[in-house]
Design a protein around this motif. Structure first.
Motif, PDB file in Angstrom:
ATOM      1  N   GLY A  37       0.878  -1.141  -0.089  1.00 35.03           N
ATOM      2  CA  GLY A  37      -0.126  -0.137  -0.192  1.00 35.03           C
ATOM      3  C   GLY A  37       0.794   1.343   0.125  1.00 35.03           C
ATOM      4  O   GLY A  37       1.772   1.287  -0.550  1.00 35.03           O
ATOM      5  N   MET A  38       0.278   2.127   0.848  1.00 35.23           N
ATOM      6  CA  MET A  38       1.029   3.476   0.868  1.00 35.23           C
ATOM      7  C   MET A  38       2.778   3.360   1.282  1.00 35.23           C
ATOM      8  O   MET A  38       3.419   4.160   0.772  1.00 35.23           O
ATOM      9  CB  MET A  38       0.702   4.343   1.882  1.00 35.23           C
ATOM     10  CG  MET A  38      -0.752   5.114   1.656  1.00 35.23           C
ATOM     11  SD  MET A  38      -1.021   6.599   2.572  1.00 35.23           S
ATOM     12  CE  MET A  38      -0.992   5.899   4.216  1.00 35.23           C
ATOM     13  N   GLN A  39       2.942   2.442   2.177  1.00 33.23           N
ATOM     14  CA  GLN A  39       4.313   2.583   2.637  1.00 33.23           C
ATOM     15  C   GLN A  39       5.204   1.454   1.641  1.00 33.23           C
ATOM     16  O   GLN A  39       6.573   1.539   1.763  1.00 33.23           O
ATOM     17  CB  GLN A  39       4.553   1.637   3.898  1.00 33.23           C
ATOM     18  CG  GLN A  39       3.807   2.408   4.974  1.00 33.23           C
ATOM     19  CD  GLN A  39       2.423   2.272   5.186  1.00 33.23           C
ATOM     20  OE1 GLN A  39       1.690   1.360   4.567  1.00 33.23           O
ATOM     21  NE2 GLN A  39       1.810   3.108   5.685  1.00 33.23           N
ATOM     22  N   VAL A  86       0.148   0.014  10.600  1.00 38.59           N
ATOM     23  CA  VAL A  86       0.127   0.047   9.084  1.00 38.59           C
ATOM     24  C   VAL A  86       0.215  -1.287   8.476  1.00 38.59           C
ATOM     25  O   VAL A  86       0.427  -2.247   9.128  1.00 38.59           O
ATOM     26  CB  VAL A  86       1.233   0.832   8.480  1.00 38.59           C
ATOM     27  CG1 VAL A  86       1.261   2.271   8.929  1.00 38.59           C
ATOM     28  CG2 VAL A  86       2.792   0.233   8.779  1.00 38.59           C
ATOM     29  N   GLY A  87      -0.418  -1.627   7.311  1.00 38.37           N
ATOM     30  CA  GLY A  87      -0.801  -2.834   6.799  1.00 38.37           C
ATOM     31  C   GLY A  87      -2.071  -3.607   7.327  1.00 38.37           C
ATOM     32  O   GLY A  87      -1.913  -4.709   6.968  1.00 38.37           O
TER      33      GLY A  87
HETATM   34 MG   LIG Z   1       0.288   0.204   4.250  1.00 32.40          MG
END
Ligand SMILES: [Mg+2]
Ligand SMILES: Nc1ncnc2c1ncn2[C@@H]1O[C@H](COP(=O)(O)OP(=O)(O)OP(=O)(O)O)[C@@H](O)[C@H]1O
Length: 113
Positions: A37-39, A86-87
């Motif tokens: 995703g974003m990371q 996150v995740g």
């Molecule tokens: Mg993420």
């Protein structure tokens, strides 16, 4: 009808499966996938060496439900997968045109559960 596609942490699969069954949805499809995703992945360490993992293992869970159960299923999924880190994953919702239970030739909502 709607198809809910949830990308979740693999270790949450068992609790998700159980929660869906308790919500009246014993039928589901799962796929072992990789994604980010974003990371854009994560850093890991092995024998003191840092290295980047571009994609992380996740499980994709697909459930088709009747329209009026959509929010209930989304809430069930959130409650059984949330860690706050996150995740945690994502949920995508799609419109479903038709369902056929091959054995009985039932169509639509009758063929679902
Ligand atoms: Mg993420
Ligand atoms: N925009 C997207 N399109 C398709 N798949 C996505 C998308 N965003 C995330 N995914 C899938 O969901 C998985 C989990 O994503 P993740 O929970 O890391 O999302 P995020 O947006 O980075 O949120 P967070 O900041 O909470 O980590 C990814 O590994 C990927 O498979």
């Amino acid at each position: 009808m709607k198809k809910i596609e949830a990308i979740i942490r693999p270790e949450k699969l068992d609790v998700v499966r159980q929660a869906l069954e308790e919500s009246g949805y014993p039928g589901l499809t799962i796929t072992e996938i990789e994604g980010h995703g974003m990371q854009k992945g994560a850093f890991q360490q092995w024998r003191g060496e840092k290295y980047k993992l571009d994609f992380l293992p996740k499980v994709k869970v697909e459930i088709v439900c009747i329209d009026k159960d959509l929010e209930k299923i989304i809430q069930t999924l959130i409650e059984s997968t949330y860690t706050g880190n996150v995740g945690d994953g994502k949920i995508f919702v799609y419109e479903v045109e038709e369902v056929v239970r091959i054995r009985t030739r039932e169509r639509g909502e009758r063929a679902l559960v």
